[in-house]
Design an enzyme around this catalytic site. Structure first.
Site, PDB file in Angstrom:
ATOM      1  N   LYS A  22       0.836  -1.213   0.000  1.00  0.00           N
ATOM      2  CA  LYS A  22       0.000   0.000   0.000  1.00  0.00           C
ATOM      3  C   LYS A  22       0.865   1.256   0.000  1.00  0.00           C
ATOM      4  O   LYS A  22       0.631   2.175  -0.778  1.00  0.00           O
ATOM      5  CB  LYS A  22      -0.901   0.014   1.242  1.00  0.00           C
ATOM      6  CG  LYS A  22      -1.584   1.339   1.488  1.00  0.00           C
ATOM      7  CD  LYS A  22      -2.465   1.323   2.708  1.00  0.00           C
ATOM      8  CE  LYS A  22      -1.812   1.819   3.965  1.00  0.00           C
ATOM      9  NZ  LYS A  22      -1.513   3.280   4.002  1.00  0.00           N
ATOM     10  N   ASN A  23       1.856   1.282   0.875  1.00  0.00           N
ATOM     11  CA  ASN A  23       2.636   2.511   1.037  1.00  0.00           C
ATOM     12  C   ASN A  23       3.606   2.756  -0.119  1.00  0.00           C
ATOM     13  O   ASN A  23       4.229   3.819  -0.186  1.00  0.00           O
ATOM     14  CB  ASN A  23       3.394   2.502   2.371  1.00  0.00           C
ATOM     15  CG  ASN A  23       2.460   2.737   3.538  1.00  0.00           C
ATOM     16  OD1 ASN A  23       1.274   3.011   3.350  1.00  0.00           O
ATOM     17  ND2 ASN A  23       2.993   2.628   4.742  1.00  0.00           N
ATOM     18  N   CYS A 116      -5.540  13.167  12.956  1.00  0.00           N
ATOM     19  CA  CYS A 116      -6.049  11.836  12.687  1.00  0.00           C
ATOM     20  C   CYS A 116      -5.860  11.033  13.958  1.00  0.00           C
ATOM     21  O   CYS A 116      -5.222  11.492  14.902  1.00  0.00           O
ATOM     22  CB  CYS A 116      -5.364  11.192  11.491  1.00  0.00           C
ATOM     23  SG  CYS A 116      -3.750  10.579  11.868  1.00  0.00           S
ATOM     24  N   ASP A 312       4.333   0.678  12.030  1.00  0.00           N
ATOM     25  CA  ASP A 312       3.152   0.014  11.469  1.00  0.00           C
ATOM     26  C   ASP A 312       3.030  -1.455  11.902  1.00  0.00           C
ATOM     27  O   ASP A 312       2.027  -2.106  11.616  1.00  0.00           O
ATOM     28  CB  ASP A 312       3.154   0.097   9.936  1.00  0.00           C
ATOM     29  CG  ASP A 312       2.791   1.494   9.443  1.00  0.00           C
ATOM     30  OD1 ASP A 312       2.392   2.337  10.263  1.00  0.00           O
ATOM     31  OD2 ASP A 312       2.907   1.731   8.218  1.00  0.00           O
ATOM     32  N   ARG A 404      -8.873  -0.349   4.524  1.00  0.00           N
ATOM     33  CA  ARG A 404      -8.039   0.690   3.909  1.00  0.00           C
ATOM     34  C   ARG A 404      -6.714   0.099   3.443  1.00  0.00           C
ATOM     35  O   ARG A 404      -6.164   0.532   2.436  1.00  0.00           O
ATOM     36  CB  ARG A 404      -7.748   1.806   4.926  1.00  0.00           C
ATOM     37  CG  ARG A 404      -8.869   2.782   5.121  1.00  0.00           C
ATOM     38  CD  ARG A 404      -8.383   3.963   5.924  1.00  0.00           C
ATOM     39  NE  ARG A 404      -7.077   4.380   5.440  1.00  0.00           N
ATOM     40  CZ  ARG A 404      -6.125   4.955   6.167  1.00  0.00           C
ATOM     41  NH1 ARG A 404      -6.329   5.202   7.420  1.00  0.00           N
ATOM     42  NH2 ARG A 404      -4.974   5.292   5.623  1.00  0.00           N
TER      43      ARG A 404
HETATM   44  C1  UD1 Z   1       4.150   6.950   6.378  1.00  0.00           C
HETATM   45  C2  UD1 Z   1       3.328   5.719   6.131  1.00  0.00           C
HETATM   46  C3  UD1 Z   1       2.719   5.229   7.442  1.00  0.00           C
HETATM   47  C4  UD1 Z   1       3.804   5.036   8.495  1.00  0.00           C
HETATM   48  C5  UD1 Z   1       4.667   6.289   8.624  1.00  0.00           C
HETATM   49  C6  UD1 Z   1       5.861   6.087   9.531  1.00  0.00           C
HETATM   50  C7  UD1 Z   1       2.561   6.053   3.858  1.00  0.00           C
HETATM   51  C8  UD1 Z   1       1.432   6.316   2.937  1.00  0.00           C
HETATM   52  N1  UD1 Z   1       2.276   6.043   5.157  1.00  0.00           N
HETATM   53  O1  UD1 Z   1       3.273   7.970   6.851  1.00  0.00           O
HETATM   54  O2  UD1 Z   1       2.049   3.996   7.194  1.00  0.00           O
HETATM   55  O3  UD1 Z   1       3.210   4.767   9.748  1.00  0.00           O
HETATM   56  O4  UD1 Z   1       5.170   6.677   7.329  1.00  0.00           O
HETATM   57  O5  UD1 Z   1       6.627   5.020   9.085  1.00  0.00           O
HETATM   58  O6  UD1 Z   1       3.670   5.812   3.438  1.00  0.00           O
HETATM   59  N2  UD1 Z   1       5.934  14.827  10.620  1.00  0.00           N
HETATM   60  C9  UD1 Z   1       5.915  16.174  10.875  1.00  0.00           C
HETATM   61  N3  UD1 Z   1       5.869  17.043   9.815  1.00  0.00           N
HETATM   62  C10 UD1 Z   1       5.802  16.620   8.515  1.00  0.00           C
HETATM   63  C11 UD1 Z   1       5.816  15.246   8.274  1.00  0.00           C
HETATM   64  C12 UD1 Z   1       5.877  14.360   9.343  1.00  0.00           C
HETATM   65  O7  UD1 Z   1       5.974  16.604  12.029  1.00  0.00           O
HETATM   66  O8  UD1 Z   1       5.748  17.462   7.620  1.00  0.00           O
HETATM   67  C13 UD1 Z   1       6.001  13.855  11.741  1.00  0.00           C
HETATM   68  C14 UD1 Z   1       4.742  13.017  11.902  1.00  0.00           C
HETATM   69  O9  UD1 Z   1       3.771  13.668  12.673  1.00  0.00           O
HETATM   70  C15 UD1 Z   1       5.286  11.765  12.559  1.00  0.00           C
HETATM   71  C16 UD1 Z   1       6.682  11.616  11.940  1.00  0.00           C
HETATM   72  O10 UD1 Z   1       7.022  12.906  11.447  1.00  0.00           O
HETATM   73  O11 UD1 Z   1       5.406  11.955  13.931  1.00  0.00           O
HETATM   74  C17 UD1 Z   1       6.791  10.616  10.814  1.00  0.00           C
HETATM   75  O12 UD1 Z   1       5.749  10.833   9.891  1.00  0.00           O
HETATM   76  P1  UD1 Z   1       5.860  10.472   8.344  1.00  0.00           P
HETATM   77  O13 UD1 Z   1       7.050   9.619   8.086  1.00  0.00           O
HETATM   78  O14 UD1 Z   1       5.712  11.706   7.554  1.00  0.00           O
HETATM   79  O15 UD1 Z   1       4.566   9.583   8.161  1.00  0.00           O
HETATM   80  P2  UD1 Z   1       3.721   9.482   6.828  1.00  0.00           P
HETATM   81  O16 UD1 Z   1       4.623   9.732   5.684  1.00  0.00           O
HETATM   82  O17 UD1 Z   1       2.490  10.280   6.960  1.00  0.00           O
END
Ligand code: UD1
Length: 429
Positions: A22-23, A116, A312, A404
């Site tokens: 998925k990711n 979320c 995850d 999902r």
């Molecule tokens: C992706 C994965 C999700 C997984 C996560 C961490 C997808 C579609 N989803 O989510 O399944 O759980 O990586 O491995 O690939 N953060 C900020 N600012 C930002 C971006 C992130 O503060 O602009 C923080 C987030 O709140 C979180 C951390 O950084 O605490 C990591 O988040 P991130 O790696 O961005 O997660 P996703 O990419 O949303």
């Protein structure tokens, strides 16, 4: 809202096929926006999140169609540049269209995801990185409104260091930089296999990228990208979920179509818990039918970015610890609110204490089935693992969370011998 009915304590046996990740699928689908030629993605999983992103791509003017196991995306006629709140609120990864739209069309309007269940999850790093690439960005009325402000109309390469490791943030910036003028260096980049898979597709499309899989990704922009055909990597989280279910039920399961190289951290922990693991090029077998103490051993984990233990997989591994011999500490370092499965596991008889970002799980000899509620995608998977191990019947409500991200999970588990059934609830019931 559908429910899952599970009668536990049936050991899982046999072979199961992993689906595409998925990711990986979501960023790869977004990458199709970068070109006017078709992109064909083989091994696309059948998931609600894939359907949600397909709907979003269509709303922009792209054609998206299923061709066998492949998804064909043709973004030649894209003439809208907006991802609405309705779509982004159901799936945060919708923000992945921001980078590609901006890079190819010079404009994008994408709703902020909002909070979320598993935490605030801001997108400030996506915004900061795109600004460094020359985008003018304002946030108004809940939307990120972005325009390319350079004289040439193209983004321009820059050196970006993200404040934290962000997976979709890295992906958004890679896609944007692929069509920018000049060189971009992304420092502190995510090293996840899904990021590597995106680099692989982008390269097939004509992008110049080096360093994916390390924390420094270097991209030399090109004026245009072409169509490509690509096969999506296996879903390491789905694979890991089956392995945890096999261990929790003391079964013997082989997952086919897996990539063991992506699972090192988890496989180490499963071995520590007493499982026998064997691997081949594209399969992993877990045997837990002859555990020395008749139960897995308790094993502590701390979630970190790849190649560490995946956040995850935290809920599913916690479920195994619930019936393990001994006590384990589970520490969550990626998301601030990712222990919502705990209160549901406690309903099944688990003994868990939460202290900030750490849970102490004291294993009990057996869980007992109960009615529980899924709260987010991976929490639901943790409840499924626990229910498969529990004595008696568990009814899991709100399994749209599971849909999902898991392709036909109950069908696959049933084929392994689980007593699991989807109970359809008619709308309004
Ligand atoms: C992706 C994965 C999700 C997984 C996560 C961490 C997808 C579609 N989803 O989510 O399944 O759980 O990586 O491995 O690939 N953060 C900020 N600012 C930002 C971006 C992130 O503060 O602009 C923080 C987030 O709140 C979180 C951390 O950084 O605490 C990591 O988040 P991130 O790696 O961005 O997660 P996703 O990419 O949303």
């Amino acid at each position: 809202m559908d429910k899952l009915k599970i009668i536990g304590q049936r050991a899982l046996h046999g072979t199961v096929q992993a689906s595409g990740a998925k990711n990986a699928a979501l960023p790869l689908m977004a990458a199709a926006l970068l070109t006017a030629e078709p992109v064909l993605l083989h091994n696309t999983p059948q998931l609600m999140d894939v359907r949600t992103l397909s709907k979003l791509l269509r709303s922009l003017g792209a054609q998206v169609e299923q061709q066998g196991d492949a998804l064909r995306i043709d973004a030649a006629a894209v003439d809208h540049y907006e991802a609405s709140y309705d779509l982004v609120k159901t799936m945060r990864a919708s923000v992945l269209v921001l980078g590609p739209l901006l890079a190819r069309f010079g404009q994008a309007r994408v709703s902020l995801p909002g909070g979320c269940a598993i935490g605030a999850r801001p997108v400030d790093q996506h915004i900061k990185g795109l600004q460094a690439l020359g985008a003018d960005i304002v946030v108004e009325h809940g939307y990120i409104v972005a325009r390319v402000a350079t004289p040439s109309g193209r983004l321009r390469g820059a050196h970006i260091t993200t404040d934290m490791v962000t997976v979709t943030g890295t992906e958004n910036l890679m896609m944007a930089a692929a069509l920018a003028e000049g060189e971009t260096l992304i420092d502190n980049a995510a090293r996840e296999p899904e990021v590597v898979d995106l680099a692989c597709l982008l390269r097939r499309m004509g992008a110049q990228i080096r360093g994916e899989g390390t924390s420094q990704i270097r991209i030399t922009g090109v004026p245009r990208l072409r169509g490509a055909t690509h096969r999506i990597i296996p879903d390491r989280i789905e694979v890991g979920t089956f392995l945890c279910a096999a261990l929790a039920t003391r079964g013997d399961v082989t997952v086919q179509g897996a990539d063991p190289a992506h699972q090192d951290a988890l496989l180490d922990k499963l071995r520590e818990a007493g499982a026998q693991i064997t691997t081949g090029d594209d399969w992993i077998r877990l045997r837990a039918d002859a555990l020395p103490a008749g139960r897995p051993r308790a094993v502590s984990v701390r979630t970190t970015e790849y190649p560490g233990f995946a956040t995850d997989m935290q809920a599913q591994f916690m479920a195994v610890n619930c019936i393990a011999d001994g006590a384990a500490r589970i520490t969550e370092t990626i998301f601030e609110n990712r222990f919502m499965h705990v209160q549901e596991l406690v309903r099944l008889g688990a003994q868990i204490d939460i202290d900030g970002h750490t849970c102490v799980v004291r294993g009990v000899p057996q869980l007992s089935g109960a009615n529980v509620m899924a709260t987010d995608l991976r929490a639901s998977a943790g409840l499924v693992v626990a229910a498969l191990a529990a004595e008696g019947q568990t009814l899991i409500d709100r399994i749209y969370h599971l849909d999902r991200g898991y392709d036909a999970m109950e069908v696959k588990l049933r084929a392994l011998g689980a007593d699991i059934e989807r109970i359809k609830t008619s709308p309004g019931a």
